[in-house]
Design a protein around this motif. Structure first.
Motif, PDB file in Angstrom:
ATOM      1  N   GLY A  41       0.809  -1.206   0.000  1.00 56.36           N
ATOM      2  CA  GLY A  41       0.000   0.000   0.000  1.00 56.36           C
ATOM      3  C   GLY A  41       0.845   1.259   0.000  1.00 56.36           C
ATOM      4  N   ILE A  42       0.336   2.297   0.672  1.00 52.68           N
ATOM      5  CA  ILE A  42       0.992   3.600   0.671  1.00 52.68           C
ATOM      6  C   ILE A  42       2.413   3.503   1.247  1.00 52.68           C
ATOM      7  CG2 ILE A  42       0.144   4.309   2.940  1.00 52.68           C
ATOM      8  CD1 ILE A  42       0.119   6.629  -0.095  1.00 52.68           C
ATOM      9  N   ARG A  55       5.248   9.268  -3.517  1.00 52.53           N
ATOM     10  CA  ARG A  55       4.192   9.899  -2.696  1.00 52.53           C
ATOM     11  C   ARG A  55       3.915  11.313  -3.209  1.00 52.53           C
ATOM     12  NH1 ARG A  55       3.201   7.631   2.539  1.00 52.53           N
ATOM     13  NH2 ARG A  55       2.685   9.696   3.338  1.00 52.53           N
ATOM     14  N   THR A  56       4.991  12.017  -3.592  1.00 50.59           N
ATOM     15  CA  THR A  56       4.821  13.361  -4.158  1.00 50.59           C
ATOM     16  C   THR A  56       4.030  13.289  -5.454  1.00 50.59           C
ATOM     17  OG1 THR A  56       6.910  14.077  -3.188  1.00 50.59           O
ATOM     18  CG2 THR A  56       6.036  15.407  -4.994  1.00 50.59           C
ATOM     19  N   VAL A  57       4.357  12.311  -6.290  1.00 45.85           N
ATOM     20  CA  VAL A  57       3.643  12.131  -7.560  1.00 45.85           C
ATOM     21  C   VAL A  57       2.181  11.811  -7.292  1.00 45.85           C
ATOM     22  CG1 VAL A  57       3.407  10.614  -9.575  1.00 45.85           C
ATOM     23  CG2 VAL A  57       5.673  11.449  -8.897  1.00 45.85           C
ATOM     24  N   LEU A 117       0.346  14.922  -6.486  1.00 44.79           N
ATOM     25  CA  LEU A 117       0.119  15.743  -7.680  1.00 44.79           C
ATOM     26  C   LEU A 117      -0.983  15.158  -8.559  1.00 44.79           C
ATOM     27  CD1 LEU A 117       3.845  16.574  -8.532  1.00 44.79           C
ATOM     28  CD2 LEU A 117       2.109  18.155  -7.646  1.00 44.79           C
ATOM     29  N   VAL A 118      -1.022  13.830  -8.661  1.00 41.87           N
ATOM     30  CA  VAL A 118      -2.126  13.176  -9.387  1.00 41.87           C
ATOM     31  C   VAL A 118      -3.442  13.530  -8.708  1.00 41.87           C
ATOM     32  CG1 VAL A 118      -3.187  10.947  -9.956  1.00 41.87           C
ATOM     33  CG2 VAL A 118      -0.730  11.288 -10.307  1.00 41.87           C
ATOM     34  N   GLY A 119      -3.415  13.530  -7.359  1.00 47.30           N
ATOM     35  CA  GLY A 119      -4.628  13.871  -6.612  1.00 47.30           C
ATOM     36  C   GLY A 119      -5.097  15.290  -6.869  1.00 47.30           C
ATOM     37  N   GLN A 120      -4.166  16.150  -7.242  1.00 42.78           N
ATOM     38  CA  GLN A 120      -4.522  17.540  -7.566  1.00 42.78           C
ATOM     39  C   GLN A 120      -4.973  17.687  -9.012  1.00 42.78           C
ATOM     40  OE1 GLN A 120      -1.124  19.973  -6.491  1.00 42.78           O
ATOM     41  NE2 GLN A 120      -0.981  18.987  -4.476  1.00 42.78           N
ATOM     42  N   ALA A 166      -6.325   9.517  -7.140  1.00 37.76           N
ATOM     43  CA  ALA A 166      -6.690  10.783  -6.502  1.00 37.76           C
ATOM     44  C   ALA A 166      -7.466  10.533  -5.211  1.00 37.76           C
ATOM     45  CB  ALA A 166      -7.515  11.635  -7.466  1.00 37.76           C
ATOM     46  N   LEU A 167      -8.362   9.547  -5.229  1.00 39.62           N
ATOM     47  CA  LEU A 167      -9.141   9.213  -4.023  1.00 39.62           C
ATOM     48  C   LEU A 167      -8.228   8.706  -2.914  1.00 39.62           C
ATOM     49  CD1 LEU A 167     -12.248   7.469  -5.656  1.00 39.62           C
ATOM     50  CD2 LEU A 167     -12.163   9.745  -4.608  1.00 39.62           C
ATOM     51  N   VAL A 168      -7.230   7.908  -3.295  1.00 45.12           N
ATOM     52  CA  VAL A 168      -6.269   7.396  -2.312  1.00 45.12           C
ATOM     53  C   VAL A 168      -5.475   8.561  -1.716  1.00 45.12           C
ATOM     54  CG1 VAL A 168      -4.164   6.034  -2.001  1.00 45.12           C
ATOM     55  CG2 VAL A 168      -6.053   5.110  -3.338  1.00 45.12           C
ATOM     56  N   ALA A 169      -5.083   9.511  -2.564  1.00 45.53           N
ATOM     57  CA  ALA A 169      -4.315  10.668  -2.090  1.00 45.53           C
ATOM     58  C   ALA A 169      -5.095  11.454  -1.044  1.00 45.53           C
ATOM     59  CB  ALA A 169      -3.958  11.569  -3.270  1.00 45.53           C
TER      60      ALA A 169
END
Length: 222
Positions: free
Chosen positions: A154-155, A163-165, A168-171, A209-212
């Protein structure tokens, strides 16, 4: 003729009177361990230790519960080991999480026992602490070993860059925008996104994005 070992003096700290009584009963049949006092929480333990210190009668060991009102075991451990470095702390808890184990050991605890430990284990932990050794409950030690042998999932399996990527995907950033933000090529950004999706077993950027959001990497709606 060899002199008998001095009796180890223990302060018992637990918010349940029945637990304190049970532990005292353990010690009454032992020749080398004695319960000299008890406290119902971490704050009372510190007050009793201060009084004992004033009379030069500090215990050798503090046996304390992790979850208590007013001042919990983790905070109490940190205070005790800081104020009274010669007093050893053995934690007794119903929780077996490795995170708590690491925290109390970092604060100077000499032992970590689960509450279902038998009298023999409790006595062994106290004797080990007196010898300046660290005693960890067998069940907890086995869990720690399994955790170390198992690869993170997982995370926790993501690198700092990944994690940074993910954030950014979440944004809602595109691969090109991620590349610009991180000063990397778009191809490298695409590889990072692919790795993130693979490690988290996700099929789309929307899922990522939901995971972020769930993991607190960005605020809801961010």
């Amino acid at each position: 003729m060899t002199q008998p070992a001095p009796t180890l003096k223990v302060l018992i700290v637990d918010d349940h009177a029945v637990v304190r009584r049970g532990i005292k009963a353990y010690f009454e049949v032992l020749e080398d361990i004695e319960a000299v006092d008890e406290a119902s929480d971490g704050q009372e333990a510190l007050e009793k230790l201060a009084a004992m210190s004033a009379y030069g009668k500090l215990p050798d060991i503090v046996l304390l519960d992790l979850m208590m009102p007013r001042l919990d075991g983790i905070s109490a451990t940190a205070e005790i080991t800081s104020r009274y470095p010669d007093v050893k702390v053995v934690v007794l808890t119903s929780f077996g999480e490795t995170e708590r184990l690491h925290t109390v050991l970092e604060h100077g605890a000499s032992g970590y026992l689960l509450k279902d430990a038998g009298p023999t284990e409790v006595a062994s932990a106290i004797r080990a602490a007196a010898r300046d050794e660290v005693f960890i409950d067998t069940a907890v030690a086995k869990h720690l070993t399994r955790t170390r042998l198992s690869p993170p999932t997982g995370i926790a399996s993501l690198t700092s860059r990944e994690r940074t990527v993910l954030a950014l995907v979440g944004q809602g950033r595109s691969n090109q925008e991620i590349a610009t933000e991180l000063r990397i090529s778009e191809r490298t950004a695409r590889t990072h996104v692919s790795n993130v999706l693979g490690k988290l077993s996700l099929r789309s950027r929307t899922q990522a994005a939901l995971v972020a959001v769930r993991e607190g990497l960005l605020p809801p709606g961010g």
